[in-house]
Design a protein around this motif. Structure first.
Motif, PDB file in Angstrom:
ATOM      1  N   UNK A   1       8.762   6.700   4.611  1.00  0.00           N
ATOM      2  CA  UNK A   1       9.564   8.188   4.635  1.00  0.00           C
ATOM      3  C   UNK A   1       8.934   9.239   3.969  1.00  0.00           C
ATOM      4  N   UNK A   2       7.889   9.010   3.634  1.00  0.00           N
ATOM      5  CA  UNK A   2       7.332  10.441   2.568  1.00  0.00           C
ATOM      6  C   UNK A   2       6.168  10.990   3.725  1.00  0.00           C
ATOM      7  N   UNK A   3       6.108  12.335   3.466  1.00  0.00           N
ATOM      8  CA  UNK A   3       5.173  13.255   4.168  1.00  0.00           C
ATOM      9  C   UNK A   3       3.789  12.739   4.094  1.00  0.00           C
ATOM     10  N   UNK A   4       3.266  12.702   5.530  1.00  0.00           N
ATOM     11  CA  UNK A   4       1.631  12.153   5.661  1.00  0.00           C
ATOM     12  C   UNK A   4       1.639  10.772   5.848  1.00  0.00           C
TER      13      UNK A   4
ATOM     14  N   UNK B   1       0.881  -1.207  -0.145  1.00  0.00           N
ATOM     15  CA  UNK B   1       0.130  -0.164   0.049  1.00  0.00           C
ATOM     16  C   UNK B   1       0.945   1.104   0.025  1.00  0.00           C
ATOM     17  N   UNK B   2       0.666   2.112  -0.977  1.00  0.00           N
ATOM     18  CA  UNK B   2       1.116   3.465  -0.944  1.00  0.00           C
ATOM     19  C   UNK B   2       0.628   4.260   0.282  1.00  0.00           C
ATOM     20  N   UNK B   3       1.194   4.415   1.316  1.00  0.00           N
ATOM     21  CA  UNK B   3       0.806   4.789   2.717  1.00  0.00           C
ATOM     22  C   UNK B   3       0.783   6.348   2.607  1.00  0.00           C
ATOM     23  N   UNK B   4       1.638   7.012   1.613  1.00  0.00           N
ATOM     24  CA  UNK B   4       1.868   8.401   1.731  1.00  0.00           C
ATOM     25  C   UNK B   4       0.623   8.943   0.770  1.00  0.00           C
ATOM     26  N   UNK B   5      -0.129   7.954  -0.015  1.00  0.00           N
ATOM     27  CA  UNK B   5      -1.102   8.461  -0.966  1.00  0.00           C
ATOM     28  C   UNK B   5      -0.588   9.712  -1.999  1.00  0.00           C
ATOM     29  N   UNK B   6       0.841   9.188  -2.628  1.00  0.00           N
ATOM     30  CA  UNK B   6       1.656  10.099  -3.504  1.00  0.00           C
ATOM     31  C   UNK B   6       0.761  10.459  -4.522  1.00  0.00           C
ATOM     32  N   UNK B   7      -0.346   9.446  -5.040  1.00  0.00           N
ATOM     33  CA  UNK B   7      -1.139   9.779  -6.432  1.00  0.00           C
ATOM     34  C   UNK B   7      -2.582  10.449  -5.997  1.00  0.00           C
ATOM     35  N   UNK B   8      -2.667  10.731  -4.800  1.00  0.00           N
ATOM     36  CA  UNK B   8      -4.008  11.000  -4.445  1.00  0.00           C
ATOM     37  C   UNK B   8      -5.143  10.288  -3.972  1.00  0.00           C
ATOM     38  N   UNK B   9      -4.823   8.975  -3.946  1.00  0.00           N
ATOM     39  CA  UNK B   9      -5.704   7.898  -3.664  1.00  0.00           C
ATOM     40  C   UNK B   9      -5.652   7.738  -2.092  1.00  0.00           C
TER      41      UNK B   9
END
Length: 433
Positions: free
Chosen positions: A285-288, A244-252
C-alpha cells in the motif's frame, strides 16, 4: 517470558543402604543373617510436553534431584526403589552435557523421554555376604551414589512456518493480523528480541503454527546482531516465509534483502537452502511498491523461479487471506516433522567401559609424609563400605591386599604408622605380624 537456553544441575537419587540384621524368632535357633538390600535411587528423566513452548521454568528452578532408595529391612525385606523424577521440557529441546559438550538427546516428539542422570544401585544386606566360613557376617554396603552433572538446554522453536526478514519489515504485524498473538510492535529495529508463536486458522479446517523470529542482519551467521539466537530457531520450521519490505521504505533494495537473507541462512546451515520458501511482499500500500514488485519478479524468475510471491499489506490486510491459503497448501506438500540435524538414537546408545581388576588399576603418590592412593574402583568400593563395621573394614583391607596395594606401599617405603589417604578417608599403615 520466552527463554530458549538454560543451564541446570541434575542428580540421580542415591541407592538405599543395605542392613545388618539377624533372625530372632522363637524356636528358630541360630536363625542367621536377615538383612535386606537397599532400594535403587530414582532417575532424573526429561519428558517432552507439547503444551510447553519455552524453557522459562528453568529460569527459576535450576536443581533437580531424585529421591534416594529406601534402606533395606530385616526379615530379608528389600527397601523400595525410589520413584523417578520427571522433568517436563518443550518439544525441540536439545540436552548437552556441560563438561564434555556431548549432545545427550534431541527431544522433538510428545512423550519422548531421556534419562539424564541415573540413580545409584542399592547396597547389599548382610544376607548377601554369608559364607560357610562366616555364616553370620556383620557386613552390609552403603547405597551407590547417583549420577550428577550440569546440562545445557537449548530450545529450537518447532513451528510450521517461520517468518524471516530484516528488522522492521512487518513480521510482527503480520503475525498479529493472522493469529491471536500480541507481539510487540514499534517503529524501531529489533523490537522483537525473542520468537513469538501464534496459531493461524485458515478457515477451511486447516491450521498451523507460525513463528515471528527476530530480525536478521548481514553477518548473522557469524553471531552479529542476534545472530545464532535467531538462526537456530529457523532450523525447526517446515516452511520459511520471507517478509520483504517491497516499498523499500528504509532505502534498501527488496531483491538485495532477499539475497542477503538467503545467504545468511545458507552460511549458517547449508541444508536450510532446500527448505520450501514463500515470499510475502509486504507494504504494497506504500508508494513505489508496485514498480519494485515488477522488477523483483523479473529478477526472481532468473534466480529462484520455484518460489511463489504473495503481494500483501499487513496494515490494510490486503492479500492476507490468499497468503494464508498458499502457506497451508505448501505445508500439505511438506513432511510433518522435517527436523534438520536431529540427533537420533542418542538416548538408546549404550556405553561400555572397561574396569580393570589387575594390580595396575591404581596409582600411589606421596604428599610429604602421606601416601595418596588414587583409583576410581577403590574409591567407589570405599564409599560403599560401612566404616562402622569391623567385618566390613577387614573385608576392605583384604581386597586392597589382593589388589597389591599393600605390597606397592611397602615398595615405596611405607612404614608402620604412616598415614595413607584414599578419597576423603585417612588410614594408618599397619604391618601384619
Amino acid at each position: 517470558m520466552f527463554v530458549d537456553k538454560a543451564k541446570v544441575y541434575v542428580k540421580g537419587g542415591d541407592g538405599g543402604d543395605g542392613l545388618v540384621a539377624y533372625r530372632r524368632e522363637k524356636y528358630v535357633p541360630e536363625g542367621g543373617p536377615a538383612g535386606g538390600d537397599g532400594g535403587k535411587g530414582g532417575d532424573v528423566i526429561f519428558r517432552v510436553d507439547e503444551g510447553l513452548r519455552t524453557l522459562v521454568d528453568f529460569k527459576y528452578q535450576k536443581h533437580f534431584k531424585a529421591n534416594r532408595g529406601e534402606k533395606g529391612r530385616n526379615k530379608n525385606q528389600h527397601g523400595a526403589n525410589a520413584e523417578d523424577l520427571i522433568v517436563r521440557v518443550p518439544p525441540g529441546t536439545i540436552v548437552i552435557d556441560d563438561d564434555t559438550g556431548e549432545t545427550i538427546a534431541d527431544l522433538t516428539r510428545h512423550g519422548q523421554e531421556v534419562i539424564v542422570a541415573r540413580g545409584g544401585r542399592g547396597g547389599r544386606g548382610n544376607t548377601r555376604f554369608a559364607t560357610p566360613a562366616n555364616p553370620a557376617p556383620e557386613i552390609a554396603e552403603n547405597g551407590e551414589e547417583g549420577e550428577e552433572r550440569w546440562v545445557i538446554l537449548e530450545l529450537k522453536v518447532m513451528a510450521d512456518v517461520g517468518l524471516v526478514g530484516f528488522p522492521s519489515v512487518g513480521k510482527s504485524t503480520l503475525l498479529s493480523v493472522v493469529s491471536a498473538a500480541k507481539p510487540k510492535i514499534a517503529a524501531y529495529h529489533f523490537t522483537t528480541l525473542t520468537p513469538n508463536l501464534g496459531v493461524v486458522d485458515a478457515g477451511d479446517g486447516r491450521s498451523f503454527v507460525m513463528a515471528d523470529l527476530p530480525g536478521l542482519i548481514e553477518g548473522a551467521h557469524a553471531g552479529i546482531g542476534l545472530g545464532h539466537e535467531f538462526l537456530r530457531h529457523v532450523e525447526r520450521t517446515r516452511v520459511i516465509v520471507h517478509v520483504i519490505d517491497m516499498a523499500g521504505t528504509e532505502g534498501r533494495d527488496p531483491f538485495d534483502d532477499f539475497i542477503k537473507i538467503n545467504e545468511e541462512i545458507k552460511l549458517y546451515n547449508a541444508k536450510l537452502e532446500q527448505r520450501p520458501q514463500l515470499i510475502a511482499a509486504n507494504k504494497m500500500d506504500m508508494p513505489g511498491a508496485e514498480e519494485n514488485l515488477k522488477r523483483f519478479k523479473e529478477m526472481l524468475a532468473k534466480d529462484r523461479p520455484d518460489i511463489m510471491i504473495c503481494p500483501i499489506s499487513a496494515i490494510s490486510r490486503q492479500g492476507i487471506r490468499e497468503l494464508v491459503y498458499r502457506i497451508a497448501d505448501l505445508l500439505e506438500t511438506v513432511p510433518e516433522t522435517p527436523v534438520i540435524d536431529e540427533v537420533t538414537g542418542v538416548e538408546e546408545r549404550k556405553v561400555y567401559r572397561l574396569e580393570r581388576d589387575d594390580p595396575d588399576g591404581f596409582t600411589i603418590r606421596r604428599e610429604n609424609e602421606m601416601f595418596v592412593i588414587e583409583s576410581p574402583k577403590i574409591e567407589k568400593m570405599l564409599k560403599r563400605t560401612q566404616m562402622n563395621s569391623y567385618d566390613a573394614i577387614m573385608r576392605f583391607a583384604r581386597t586392597l591386599r589382593k589388589m597389591g596395594v599393600d605390597a606397592e606401599l611397602r615398595k615405596r617405603g611405607a612404614q608402620d604408622g604412616q598415614i595413607v589417604r584414599i578419597g576423603d578417608f585417612e588410614f594408618e599403615f599397619v604391618e601384619q605380624e
